[in-house]
Design a protein around this motif. Sequence first.
Motif, PDB file in Angstrom:
ATOM      1  N   MET A  23       3.598  -7.714  -6.295  1.00 27.30           N
ATOM      2  CA  MET A  23       3.054  -7.710  -4.943  1.00 27.30           C
ATOM      3  C   MET A  23       1.560  -7.405  -5.021  1.00 27.30           C
ATOM      4  O   MET A  23       1.161  -6.446  -5.664  1.00 27.30           O
ATOM      5  CB  MET A  23       3.766  -6.646  -4.110  1.00 27.30           C
ATOM      6  N   PRO A  24       0.740  -8.222  -4.388  1.00 27.66           N
ATOM      7  CA  PRO A  24      -0.700  -7.970  -4.396  1.00 27.66           C
ATOM      8  C   PRO A  24      -1.023  -6.638  -3.732  1.00 27.66           C
ATOM      9  O   PRO A  24      -0.306  -6.178  -2.841  1.00 27.66           O
ATOM     10  CB  PRO A  24      -1.282  -9.127  -3.581  1.00 27.66           C
ATOM     11  N   ARG A  25      -2.096  -6.050  -4.169  1.00 29.41           N
ATOM     12  CA  ARG A  25      -2.546  -4.790  -3.569  1.00 29.41           C
ATOM     13  C   ARG A  25      -3.892  -5.011  -2.905  1.00 29.41           C
ATOM     14  O   ARG A  25      -4.704  -5.814  -3.359  1.00 29.41           O
ATOM     15  CB  ARG A  25      -2.657  -3.713  -4.632  1.00 29.41           C
ATOM     16  N   TYR A  26      -4.098  -4.258  -1.828  1.00 23.68           N
ATOM     17  CA  TYR A  26      -5.342  -4.369  -1.073  1.00 23.68           C
ATOM     18  C   TYR A  26      -5.888  -2.982  -0.821  1.00 23.68           C
ATOM     19  O   TYR A  26      -5.140  -2.029  -0.653  1.00 23.68           O
ATOM     20  CB  TYR A  26      -5.100  -5.082   0.266  1.00 23.68           C
ATOM     21  N   LEU A  27      -7.183  -2.872  -0.789  1.00 17.85           N
ATOM     22  CA  LEU A  27      -7.872  -1.625  -0.523  1.00 17.85           C
ATOM     23  C   LEU A  27      -8.277  -1.617   0.945  1.00 17.85           C
ATOM     24  O   LEU A  27      -8.944  -2.536   1.404  1.00 17.85           O
ATOM     25  CB  LEU A  27      -9.118  -1.519  -1.409  1.00 17.85           C
ATOM     26  N   LEU A  28      -7.848  -0.587   1.672  1.00 14.21           N
ATOM     27  CA  LEU A  28      -8.260  -0.412   3.056  1.00 14.21           C
ATOM     28  C   LEU A  28      -9.286   0.709   3.088  1.00 14.21           C
ATOM     29  O   LEU A  28      -8.987   1.836   2.720  1.00 14.21           O
ATOM     30  CB  LEU A  28      -7.075  -0.028   3.948  1.00 14.21           C
ATOM     31  N   SER A  29     -10.501   0.429   3.506  1.00 10.12           N
ATOM     32  CA  SER A  29     -11.566   1.425   3.598  1.00 10.12           C
ATOM     33  C   SER A  29     -11.824   1.741   5.060  1.00 10.12           C
ATOM     34  O   SER A  29     -11.928   0.834   5.885  1.00 10.12           O
ATOM     35  CB  SER A  29     -12.857   0.899   2.981  1.00 10.12           C
ATOM     36  N   VAL A  30     -11.949   3.029   5.360  1.00  7.86           N
ATOM     37  CA  VAL A  30     -12.244   3.462   6.723  1.00  7.86           C
ATOM     38  C   VAL A  30     -13.750   3.631   6.844  1.00  7.86           C
ATOM     39  O   VAL A  30     -14.384   4.268   6.005  1.00  7.86           O
ATOM     40  CB  VAL A  30     -11.544   4.799   7.045  1.00  7.86           C
ATOM     41  N   LEU A  75      -2.697 -11.617   2.163  1.00 10.07           N
ATOM     42  CA  LEU A  75      -3.841 -11.124   2.924  1.00 10.07           C
ATOM     43  C   LEU A  75      -3.533 -11.034   4.416  1.00 10.07           C
ATOM     44  O   LEU A  75      -3.983 -10.099   5.088  1.00 10.07           O
ATOM     45  CB  LEU A  75      -5.063 -12.012   2.685  1.00 10.07           C
ATOM     46  N   ASP A  76      -2.755 -11.957   4.957  1.00  9.18           N
ATOM     47  CA  ASP A  76      -2.418 -11.919   6.386  1.00  9.18           C
ATOM     48  C   ASP A  76      -1.663 -10.639   6.741  1.00  9.18           C
ATOM     49  O   ASP A  76      -1.925 -10.015   7.770  1.00  9.18           O
ATOM     50  CB  ASP A  76      -1.596 -13.140   6.791  1.00  9.18           C
ATOM     51  N   VAL A  77      -0.738 -10.237   5.891  1.00  7.19           N
ATOM     52  CA  VAL A  77       0.016  -8.995   6.132  1.00  7.19           C
ATOM     53  C   VAL A  77      -0.924  -7.797   6.024  1.00  7.19           C
ATOM     54  O   VAL A  77      -0.870  -6.876   6.847  1.00  7.19           O
ATOM     55  CB  VAL A  77       1.188  -8.876   5.136  1.00  7.19           C
ATOM     56  N   ALA A  78      -1.801  -7.800   5.030  1.00 10.90           N
ATOM     57  CA  ALA A  78      -2.754  -6.700   4.875  1.00 10.90           C
ATOM     58  C   ALA A  78      -3.669  -6.588   6.093  1.00 10.90           C
ATOM     59  O   ALA A  78      -3.958  -5.490   6.569  1.00 10.90           O
ATOM     60  CB  ALA A  78      -3.582  -6.897   3.605  1.00 10.90           C
ATOM     61  N   LEU A  79      -4.107  -7.729   6.620  1.00 10.16           N
ATOM     62  CA  LEU A  79      -4.969  -7.705   7.808  1.00 10.16           C
ATOM     63  C   LEU A  79      -4.217  -7.191   9.029  1.00 10.16           C
ATOM     64  O   LEU A  79      -4.782  -6.460   9.853  1.00 10.16           O
ATOM     65  CB  LEU A  79      -5.537  -9.102   8.069  1.00 10.16           C
ATOM     66  N   ALA A  80      -2.950  -7.552   9.178  1.00 11.73           N
ATOM     67  CA  ALA A  80      -2.142  -7.055  10.299  1.00 11.73           C
ATOM     68  C   ALA A  80      -1.973  -5.542  10.201  1.00 11.73           C
ATOM     69  O   ALA A  80      -2.087  -4.831  11.205  1.00 11.73           O
ATOM     70  CB  ALA A  80      -0.787  -7.753  10.326  1.00 11.73           C
ATOM     71  N   LEU A  81      -1.718  -5.031   8.997  1.00 14.63           N
ATOM     72  CA  LEU A  81      -1.599  -3.582   8.813  1.00 14.63           C
ATOM     73  C   LEU A  81      -2.917  -2.882   9.103  1.00 14.63           C
ATOM     74  O   LEU A  81      -2.950  -1.809   9.704  1.00 14.63           O
ATOM     75  CB  LEU A  81      -1.136  -3.267   7.393  1.00 14.63           C
ATOM     76  N   ALA A  82      -4.023  -3.493   8.695  1.00 11.87           N
ATOM     77  CA  ALA A  82      -5.342  -2.918   8.967  1.00 11.87           C
ATOM     78  C   ALA A  82      -5.623  -2.881  10.466  1.00 11.87           C
ATOM     79  O   ALA A  82      -6.194  -1.921  10.969  1.00 11.87           O
ATOM     80  CB  ALA A  82      -6.428  -3.705   8.250  1.00 11.87           C
ATOM     81  N   ALA A  83      -5.204  -3.915  11.188  1.00 14.13           N
ATOM     82  CA  ALA A  83      -5.407  -3.933  12.645  1.00 14.13           C
ATOM     83  C   ALA A  83      -4.636  -2.805  13.312  1.00 14.13           C
ATOM     84  O   ALA A  83      -5.163  -2.121  14.194  1.00 14.13           O
ATOM     85  CB  ALA A  83      -4.985  -5.283  13.218  1.00 14.13           C
ATOM     86  N   GLU A  84      -3.400  -2.585  12.877  1.00 14.69           N
ATOM     87  CA  GLU A  84      -2.611  -1.468  13.423  1.00 14.69           C
ATOM     88  C   GLU A  84      -3.269  -0.135  13.086  1.00 14.69           C
ATOM     89  O   GLU A  84      -3.375   0.744  13.933  1.00 14.69           O
ATOM     90  CB  GLU A  84      -1.200  -1.497  12.847  1.00 14.69           C
ATOM     91  N   GLY A  85      -3.714   0.008  11.850  1.00 18.40           N
ATOM     92  CA  GLY A  85      -4.370   1.251  11.439  1.00 18.40           C
ATOM     93  C   GLY A  85      -5.671   1.482  12.172  1.00 18.40           C
ATOM     94  O   GLY A  85      -6.003   2.613  12.522  1.00 18.40           O
ATOM     95  N   SER A  86      -6.393   0.421  12.430  1.00 18.56           N
ATOM     96  CA  SER A  86      -7.650   0.533  13.157  1.00 18.56           C
ATOM     97  C   SER A  86      -7.432   1.063  14.569  1.00 18.56           C
ATOM     98  O   SER A  86      -8.163   1.923  15.047  1.00 18.56           O
ATOM     99  CB  SER A  86      -8.337  -0.831  13.208  1.00 18.56           C
ATOM    100  N   ARG A  87      -6.387   0.541  15.217  1.00 20.10           N
ATOM    101  CA  ARG A  87      -6.071   1.047  16.560  1.00 20.10           C
ATOM    102  C   ARG A  87      -5.627   2.501  16.502  1.00 20.10           C
ATOM    103  O   ARG A  87      -5.995   3.300  17.345  1.00 20.10           O
ATOM    104  CB  ARG A  87      -4.986   0.188  17.197  1.00 20.10           C
ATOM    105  N   ALA A  88      -4.846   2.858  15.502  1.00 20.85           N
ATOM    106  CA  ALA A  88      -4.314   4.216  15.399  1.00 20.85           C
ATOM    107  C   ALA A  88      -5.414   5.246  15.130  1.00 20.85           C
ATOM    108  O   ALA A  88      -5.388   6.335  15.694  1.00 20.85           O
ATOM    109  CB  ALA A  88      -3.261   4.284  14.297  1.00 20.85           C
ATOM    110  N   CYS A  89      -6.375   4.899  14.290  1.00 23.22           N
ATOM    111  CA  CYS A  89      -7.422   5.870  13.950  1.00 23.22           C
ATOM    112  C   CYS A  89      -8.692   5.675  14.764  1.00 23.22           C
ATOM    113  O   CYS A  89      -9.651   6.406  14.587  1.00 23.22           O
ATOM    114  CB  CYS A  89      -7.733   5.828  12.460  1.00 23.22           C
ATOM    115  N   ARG A  90      -8.685   4.665  15.634  1.00 25.19           N
ATOM    116  CA  ARG A  90      -9.849   4.362  16.481  1.00 25.19           C
ATOM    117  C   ARG A  90     -11.111   4.171  15.640  1.00 25.19           C
ATOM    118  O   ARG A  90     -12.178   4.677  15.948  1.00 25.19           O
ATOM    119  CB  ARG A  90     -10.070   5.460  17.509  1.00 25.19           C
TER     120      ARG A  90
END
Length: 60
Positions: free
Chosen positions: A1-8, A25-40
Motif C-alpha cells: 500500500m502506498p504511503r503518503y505524508l500529511l503535513s500540517v 492519491l485520491d484516497v489520501a486527498l480525501a483523508l487530508a480534506a477530512e483532517g483539514s476540516r477537523a483541525c481547521r
Amino acid sequence: MPRYLLSVHGEEYLDRFRVIGAADLDVALALAAEGSRACRGTLEVRPFRTDETVRALPEP
C-alpha cells in the motif's frame, strides 16, 4: 500500500506530520480534506518514499 505524508501548515508551526497508508492519491486527498476540516488547518499531501519504492526505481 502506498504511503503518503500529511503535513500540517499553520502560522505557529510547520513541524506536525503523519504518514498514512492509502490505496492511492485520491484516497489520501480525501483523508487530508477530512483532517483539514477537523483541525481547521491546511494539510499538504506528498508521496512518501519507502525502501520498497526506492528499490523499484530504475538504475541510473
